[in-house]
Motif scaffolding. Structure first.
Motif, mmCIF file in Angstrom:
data_model
loop_
_atom_site.group_PDB
_atom_site.id
_atom_site.type_symbol
_atom_site.label_atom_id
_atom_site.label_comp_id
_atom_site.label_asym_id
_atom_site.label_seq_id
_atom_site.Cartn_x
_atom_site.Cartn_y
_atom_site.Cartn_z
ATOM 1 N N ARG A 160 0.831 -1.205 0.000
ATOM 2 C CA ARG A 160 0.000 0.000 0.000
ATOM 3 C C ARG A 160 0.871 1.263 0.000
ATOM 4 O O ARG A 160 0.582 2.234 -0.690
ATOM 5 C CB ARG A 160 -0.945 -0.006 1.210
ATOM 6 N N VAL A 161 1.953 1.230 0.788
ATOM 7 C CA VAL A 161 2.872 2.373 0.798
ATOM 8 C C VAL A 161 3.477 2.562 -0.590
ATOM 9 O O VAL A 161 3.555 3.679 -1.118
ATOM 10 C CB VAL A 161 4.002 2.165 1.846
ATOM 11 N N PHE A 162 3.883 1.452 -1.181
ATOM 12 C CA PHE A 162 4.513 1.477 -2.498
ATOM 13 C C PHE A 162 3.598 2.152 -3.526
ATOM 14 O O PHE A 162 4.006 3.063 -4.253
ATOM 15 C CB PHE A 162 4.823 0.029 -2.903
ATOM 16 N N VAL A 163 2.350 1.727 -3.528
ATOM 17 C CA VAL A 163 1.386 2.282 -4.479
ATOM 18 C C VAL A 163 1.158 3.769 -4.195
ATOM 19 O O VAL A 163 1.125 4.587 -5.109
ATOM 20 C CB VAL A 163 0.045 1.510 -4.395
ATOM 21 N N LYS A 164 1.062 4.089 -2.917
ATOM 22 C CA LYS A 164 0.795 5.487 -2.572
ATOM 23 C C LYS A 164 1.932 6.413 -3.007
ATOM 24 O O LYS A 164 1.705 7.409 -3.683
ATOM 25 C CB LYS A 164 0.578 5.634 -1.058
ATOM 26 N N ILE A 165 3.146 6.071 -2.622
ATOM 27 C CA ILE A 165 4.215 7.065 -2.834
ATOM 28 C C ILE A 165 4.786 7.044 -4.236
ATOM 29 O O ILE A 165 5.328 8.051 -4.687
ATOM 30 C CB ILE A 165 5.325 6.971 -1.757
ATOM 31 N N TYR A 166 4.663 5.940 -4.934
ATOM 32 C CA TYR A 166 5.259 5.917 -6.277
ATOM 33 C C TYR A 166 4.215 6.008 -7.397
ATOM 34 O O TYR A 166 4.569 6.086 -8.550
ATOM 35 C CB TYR A 166 6.158 4.683 -6.457
ATOM 36 N N ARG A 167 2.932 5.941 -7.026
ATOM 37 C CA ARG A 167 1.932 6.189 -8.057
ATOM 38 C C ARG A 167 1.025 7.355 -7.689
ATOM 39 O O ARG A 167 1.062 8.393 -8.320
ATOM 40 C CB ARG A 167 1.093 4.956 -8.379
ATOM 41 N N HIS A 168 0.252 7.212 -6.589
ATOM 42 C CA HIS A 168 -0.736 8.239 -6.277
ATOM 43 C C HIS A 168 -0.114 9.599 -6.021
ATOM 44 O O HIS A 168 -0.564 10.603 -6.557
ATOM 45 C CB HIS A 168 -1.584 7.800 -5.073
ATOM 46 N N ASP A 169 0.945 9.622 -5.219
ATOM 47 C CA ASP A 169 1.565 10.919 -4.912
ATOM 48 C C ASP A 169 2.155 11.558 -6.165
ATOM 49 O O ASP A 169 2.089 12.776 -6.339
ATOM 50 C CB ASP A 169 2.656 10.759 -3.846
ATOM 51 N N ILE A 170 2.732 10.738 -7.011
ATOM 52 C CA ILE A 170 3.332 11.270 -8.239
ATOM 53 C C ILE A 170 2.231 11.783 -9.174
ATOM 54 O O ILE A 170 2.346 12.859 -9.765
ATOM 55 C CB ILE A 170 4.188 10.190 -8.953
ATOM 56 N N GLU A 171 1.158 11.028 -9.259
ATOM 57 C CA GLU A 171 0.044 11.464 -10.107
ATOM 58 C C GLU A 171 -0.520 12.798 -9.630
ATOM 59 O O GLU A 171 -0.837 13.684 -10.424
ATOM 60 C CB GLU A 171 -1.057 10.394 -10.124
ATOM 61 N N ARG A 172 -0.603 12.931 -8.295
ATOM 62 C CA ARG A 172 -1.133 14.183 -7.757
ATOM 63 C C ARG A 172 -0.199 15.344 -8.109
ATOM 64 O O ARG A 172 -0.627 16.412 -8.494
ATOM 65 C CB ARG A 172 -1.294 14.059 -6.249
ATOM 66 N N LEU A 173 1.101 15.109 -7.998
ATOM 67 C CA LEU A 173 2.064 16.156 -8.347
ATOM 68 C C LEU A 173 1.964 16.511 -9.832
ATOM 69 O O LEU A 173 2.068 17.668 -10.217
ATOM 70 C CB LEU A 173 3.488 15.697 -8.031
ATOM 71 N N LEU A 174 1.726 15.496 -10.654
ATOM 72 C CA LEU A 174 1.637 15.721 -12.099
ATOM 73 C C LEU A 174 0.459 16.627 -12.439
ATOM 74 O O LEU A 174 0.473 17.357 -13.433
ATOM 75 C CB LEU A 174 1.492 14.386 -12.834
ATOM 76 N N SER A 175 -0.573 16.586 -11.572
ATOM 77 C CA SER A 175 -1.760 17.406 -11.848
ATOM 78 C C SER A 175 -1.462 18.892 -11.673
ATOM 79 O O SER A 175 -2.222 19.736 -12.125
ATOM 80 C CB SER A 175 -2.903 16.983 -10.920
ATOM 81 N N MET A 176 -0.350 19.205 -11.013
ATOM 82 C CA MET A 176 0.025 20.616 -10.876
ATOM 83 C C MET A 176 0.893 21.007 -12.058
ATOM 84 O O MET A 176 2.125 20.953 -11.994
ATOM 85 C CB MET A 176 0.761 20.836 -9.555
ATOM 86 N N GLU A 177 0.234 21.409 -13.115
ATOM 87 C CA GLU A 177 0.917 21.652 -14.391
ATOM 88 C C GLU A 177 2.107 22.612 -14.253
ATOM 89 O O GLU A 177 3.133 22.434 -14.880
ATOM 90 C CB GLU A 177 -0.075 22.219 -15.413
ATOM 91 N N GLY A 178 1.888 23.649 -13.426
ATOM 92 C CA GLY A 178 2.904 24.691 -13.303
ATOM 93 C C GLY A 178 4.283 24.164 -12.936
ATOM 94 O O GLY A 178 5.300 24.711 -13.356
ATOM 95 N N LEU A 179 4.268 23.090 -12.147
ATOM 96 C CA LEU A 179 5.539 22.537 -11.689
ATOM 97 C C LEU A 179 6.388 22.007 -12.834
ATOM 98 O O LEU A 179 7.602 21.930 -12.737
ATOM 99 C CB LEU A 179 5.286 21.387 -10.709
ATOM 100 N N TRP A 180 5.754 21.606 -13.900
ATOM 101 C CA TRP A 180 6.463 20.822 -14.919
ATOM 102 C C TRP A 180 6.712 21.576 -16.213
ATOM 103 O O TRP A 180 7.134 20.994 -17.197
ATOM 104 C CB TRP A 180 5.701 19.504 -15.186
#
Lengths: 416, 597
Positions: B248-268
């Motif tokens: 569950r940790v693996f999925v959270k930090i390497y998929r969900h958290d990254i996906e959430r960061l990706l949604s912040m277009e400005g960062l990228w």
């Protein structure tokens, strides 16, 4: 292997000694590993043009690990130093054989043997037939701790306690100071032929020169060191020596790793006799010459010249005859190096060399560890070695190095 | 025959007698300490005390030669003493297994020595010893080594520079957003794994970090996301130790958290976008693998992503189990599971962010702040320390000479130059603005339970006529105790004010008056059973000089500036959170560089 100029000595042992980058018992030298400390000169190939090498991790893992891996308890014990010189250098040390000849009662040999044993030099041969001297415990901590008859055995026993992973042998049947007859020479030759580096500790200067000549014929490198009271000298003859030179620049790449350039450099050392006959005037421009050829250097070279003419005996500078002899030798040295004779005060000279036959524990610590460091660099084939005369004086507060005829014969940039 | 005959002949009867009768303290019985103790014992120093709080580790054995395998996990100080006594049975060696900052090692104790040696591995303790030596006017030989570099120097209080005369390199810091959202180098991912993820998953529960984050208005959205991310992690943590936790940790930090960061277009807009891991495929592949850590030879290469996933899952499960069973864990580089977790977590994050991966060996160096050390460097430096000690005993510090063959006594450091292996550094007089050695020191005995700050201040201004009571400030560390505009504490006892009775220096500084500067004064509080305030020893004369230039207030040494961990710290300037990485770590070093070029 980088192209090198013809070796001065060409026996099989010589070739082995000249190729520090090819450790015995190392089956594979093919891997390219991730780190600057793991990846080492075993894995590089020479590249024709100079280029910057970014030492950073490849994104894909290489197929095979290097055979030079140090594992288990040894990896733990040697961890902190492997992080300095790398696994390959550690493995080369493990396969190195070093003889420590003479001076087993004294602090210099004790310090050097201790440092080499701790670092994990594969085999140490302590060669000295002498018994422990009454004042040995002034600077030799092995003697102070263990006691015993033969100094070489005491030192060997102490070294084994320090690092059971090292093979330590004591040879009390061979005397390096006795090479008058062919039978004696043959004994010494047999010991020299069994090692990669001969470390001469506190032997008289003429003996060092004789052994160096024999060692060269066998392709064995020589390091000579002596503690003279408050002072220490070190001379090196590493024959044809190839080493990996890494220079990291302060700038960093985008990953924050320093940019490292690596060169494989080959040096040709003169024998000790030639080094002592060398003139710095042949190499240095007048201004540099004046700065480099210090009164301290000339005084030491004069004392060495005196010793060569007096069976290795130290001059007694309280005596006028010896003082005159050293003064004359100083003038001769100044002439040899093309500089004016320095106005060295007689009492200052006497003070500098006071108690030269004696030893002081902290001076032995400084000199013995510098000596051991040179042996380690030599067998690792890493870092520029001390080339080729070092003089440390407590009074001058520095350890300065003079290059007496060592030349760079090749330098190639190497890649990852 | 007397074993010391050669030493006596070389040093002369008088200096050798001094050696035999000198009381020396050495702080640290590690890499430099072992070599130093050997040298001191061999030369015949008559009374040696050593202090070290550490126990022996197997990685010490390549250089700390007074210790062998059978001594692992015993006290360094005690074992070093036992070993060194066998070199010389005619001397006294007293070993203390403790922290040099402990109350029993007070100023009076420091002053009982003729010479102190610093053989320490960290900045904080080194500065503390320096402060005590300066306050007690005890000569100090300070040394440090790292790799092939090393140095020894003489600190003669009032005569030469002290350890704090020059600022030390500040710890490396990283903006929190770099660590949490936009890493660009392996070290960012390692700091994230070790200082954020490890404590979040296996450490104490804490909330303050988030409270500070909210204050940051520049990246409000990003910060909100980070807060949400941390909250989710805390919820997840409740299931630590239960099956499937690691996954569950693996999925959270390497998929969900990254996906959430990706949604912040400005960062990228200016950066390469991270790519979330294909978590299902990796977990499935990892399940097919055997323990990749079993192959020790692979520590030096970069493992595959599947292997790294396997290491991540198994170390997370192991640490979670430990957390569930025995409470919060803290990171230790020598803890195999913790190190495995940090290496795997950091490398997976590197992969997500297209950063070059590192080997386990390298990550251990970086995460553990491991300073490479070799025995030879320590050996040379410890030899120089004793030669420097002899100079001090002879009274030849800052002596000049016209002799061609000698040079004035100096500090020395190891160099790797073609023409030099040991270089000299001149000794300089103290720096006038130094926060440690520019001060005057006085020792007072007080009964902290009955003495008020007012009593103490009265005694001080009585003794020092240049200090008018209505024109001084009193600080303890950074804490203001008294100021002409703040006299609330005058009636409170020192005990009530929580002034520790040992190692407490009250800083009494006069305000500028009549364009005149007065030397700042440090008052060392010595515990006493007697009522009243007694000034011990001579009352120093405070210098006065015309102002300006203004002497700046600087923090007192020996405070709690640094520990050898990476810490979260608040930067006062912009209220941004900074991840701080201390450079004062590792082994014999602290750091080396106070030498001048």
């Amino acid at each position: 292997m980088a192209p090198v100029s013809p070796a001065r000595a060409a026996s099989p042992a010589a070739k082995r000694a000249l190729s520090p980058a090819t450790p015995r018992g190392s089956a594979s030298t093919t891997s390219t590993t991730a780190s600057p400390t793991c990846a080492d000169s075993t894995s590089e190939r020479a590249s024709p043009t100079p280029k910057r090498v970014r030492v950073a991790a490849p994104t894909a893992a290489p197929a095979a690990a290097t055979a030079a891996e140090v594992t288990g308890e040894a990896a733990q014990i040697y961890d902190r130093q492997i992080r300095l010189w790398g696994h390959a250098a550690q493995a080369r040390m493990r396969s190195a054989r070093v003889a420590v000849l003479g001076g087993s009662s004294r602090g210099l040999a004790a310090e050097a043997v201790k440092a080499m044993a701790l670092a994990g030099v594969g085999k140490l041969v302590i060669v000295d037939p002498a018994n422990v001297t009454p004042t040995a415990s002034a600077a030799n901590f092995f003697v102070a701790k263990e006691g015993g008859e033969r100094a070489a055995e005491v030192v060997a026993a102490g070294a084994r306690v320090l690092n059971p992973l090292v093979n330590v042998e004591a040879r009390t049947d061979v005397d390096v100071t006795r090479v008058a007859t062919e039978a004696e020479r043959e004994q010494v030759r047999a010991v020299l032929a069994s090692v990669d580096v001969a470390v001469l500790c506190d032997v008289p200067v003429p003996v060092a020169i004789t052994i160096n000549t024999m060692a060269r014929q066998l392709g064995v490198k020589t390091l000579f060191a002596a503690v003279w009271g408050f002072n220490a000298v070190l001379m090196a003859d590493l024959l044809e020596h190839t080493f990996l030179h890494e220079s990291s620049e302060s700038s960093a790449d985008k990953d924050g790793d320093p940019i490292v350039t690596r060169h494989r450099i080959t040096l040709a050392f003169p024998p000790l006799t030639e080094a002592l006959a060398y003139s710095l005037a042949t190499k240095l421009p007048p201004r540099q010459l004046k700065k480099s050829v210090t009164p301290t250097l000339l005084s030491f070279l004069a004392v060495i010249a005196y010793m060569r003419e007096h069976d290795g005996r130290h001059p007694d500078l309280a005596k006028e005859t010896d003082r005159d002899a050293v003064r004359a030798a100083t003038a001769a040295q100044a002439k040899q190096h093309g500089v004016a004779v320095p106005e060295v005060d007689a009492t200052a000279l006497e003070r500098l060399f006071r108690g030269s036959t004696l030893e002081l524990a902290p001076v032995c610590a400084v000199a013995g560890n510098l000596l051991a460091q040179e042996v380690l660099k030599t067998v690792q084939g890493k870092q520029r070695p001390l080339s080729n005369l070092m003089i440390y004086t407590t009074a001058g507060g520095a350890g300065n190095v003079w290059n007496l005829g060592v030349v760079d014969t090749a330098s190639v940039t190497v890649g990852e | 025959m007397d074993r010391h005959a050669p030493s006596r002949a070389l040093l002369g009867t008088q200096l050798f007698a001094q050696v035999e009768n000198t009381r020396v303290l050495m702080v640290g019985a590690g890499g430099i300490g072992c070599e130093l103790l050997k040298n001191l014992a061999m030369l015949g120093f008559g009374h040696i005390e050593l202090v070290d709080l550490d126990t022996i580790d197997v990685t010490n054995l390549n250089r700390q030669f007074l210790f062998q395998r059978q001594h692992v996990s015993q006290s360094k100080a005690h074992v070093a003493r036992e070993s060194a006594l066998r070199f010389n049975r005619n001397i006294t060696i007293i070993s203390h297994h403790g922290n040099i900052k402990d109350p029993q090692f007070d100023l009076a104790w420091f002053k009982s020595f003729n010479l102190v040696f610093n053989a320490l591995d960290n900045l904080d303790a080194r500065r503390h010893v320096n402060l005590m030596c300066v306050a007690g006017k005890v000569p100090l030989i300070d040394a440090g080594t790292a790799g092939y570099s090393g140095q020894s120097t003489i600190i003669q209080p009032g005569v030469t520079e002290c350890y704090d005369c020059h600022p030390k390199p500040t710890p490396k810091t990283f903006p929190v957003c770099t660590i949490r959202s936009t890493p660009s180098a392996p070290i960012h991912c390692i700091v994230w794994a070790k200082n954020f993820m490890f404590p979040q998953l296996f450490g104490e529960d804490e909330d303050e970090g988030d409270a500070n984050l909210v204050n940051d208005t520049t990246n409000a959205k990003q910060v909100q996301e980070l807060v949400r991310e941390a909250q989710a992690l805390r919820e997840l943590k409740r299931s630590a130790g239960l099956p499937g936790f690691a996954e569950r940790v693996f999925v959270k930090i390497y998929r969900h958290d990254i996906e959430r960061l990706l949604s912040m277009e400005g960062l990228w807009q200016m950066r390469q976008k991270p790519v979330p891991l294909d978590v299902e495929a990796l977990v499935a592949a990892a399940n097919e693998l055997r323990d990749p850590l079993a192959d020790e030879t692979a520590h030096c290469r970069v493992r595959t992503i599947e292997e790294t996933t396997k290491v991540f899952l198994q170390s997370t499960a192991a640490l979670a189990k430990r957390y569930a069973a025995s409470g919060p864990q803290s990171f230790d580089k020598d803890d195999d599971a913790a190190m495995a977790f940090v290496s795997a977590a950091a490398n997976l994050r590197c992969h997500v962010y297209h950063i070059a991966l590192k080997s386990f060996f390298e990550i251990k160096s970086m995460a553990g702040n491991i300073v490479p050390i070799v025995a030879t460097t320590n050996g040379v430096v410890a030899g120089l320390m004793v030669l420097h000690a002899l100079q001090v005993l002879e009274g030849r510090v800052l002596e000049t000479t016209t002799d061609l063959l000698t040079a004035p006594p100096a500090a020395q450091h190891l160099v790797s130059r073609p023409n030099q292996v040991l270089a000299r550094d001149k000794l300089f007089p103290p720096v006038s603005s130094c926060a440690v050695c520019a001060r005057a020191y006085v020792q007072v005995a007080v009964d902290t339970a009955s003495t008020t700050l007012g009593d103490l201040l009265e005694a001080i201004v009585d003794a020092f006529s240049v200090l008018p009571v209505d024109n001084v400030t009193v600080l303890e560390g950074a804490r203001m105790l008294y100021d002409p505009d703040f006299d609330d504490n005058l009636g409170r006892t020192l005990a009530d004010l929580n002034v520790p009775s040992h190692h407490a220096f009250l800083l009494v500084d006069a305000y500028d008056q009549d364009d005149q500067l007065v030397q700042p004064l440090s008052v060392y509080i010595q515990k006493s059973g007697k009522k009243g305030v007694e000034i011990l020893g001579n009352v120093p004369q405070l210098w006065t000089k015309p102002a300006p230039p203004k002497v700046q207030d600087a923090p007192i040494a020996g405070g709690d500036e640094l520990d050898d961990e990476v810490v979260m710290a608040v930067d006062d300037d912009d209220e941004d959170i900074i991840m701080t990485e201390s450079s004062a770590a590792g082994n014999e070093t602290g750091h080396v560089g106070r030498t001048r070029r």
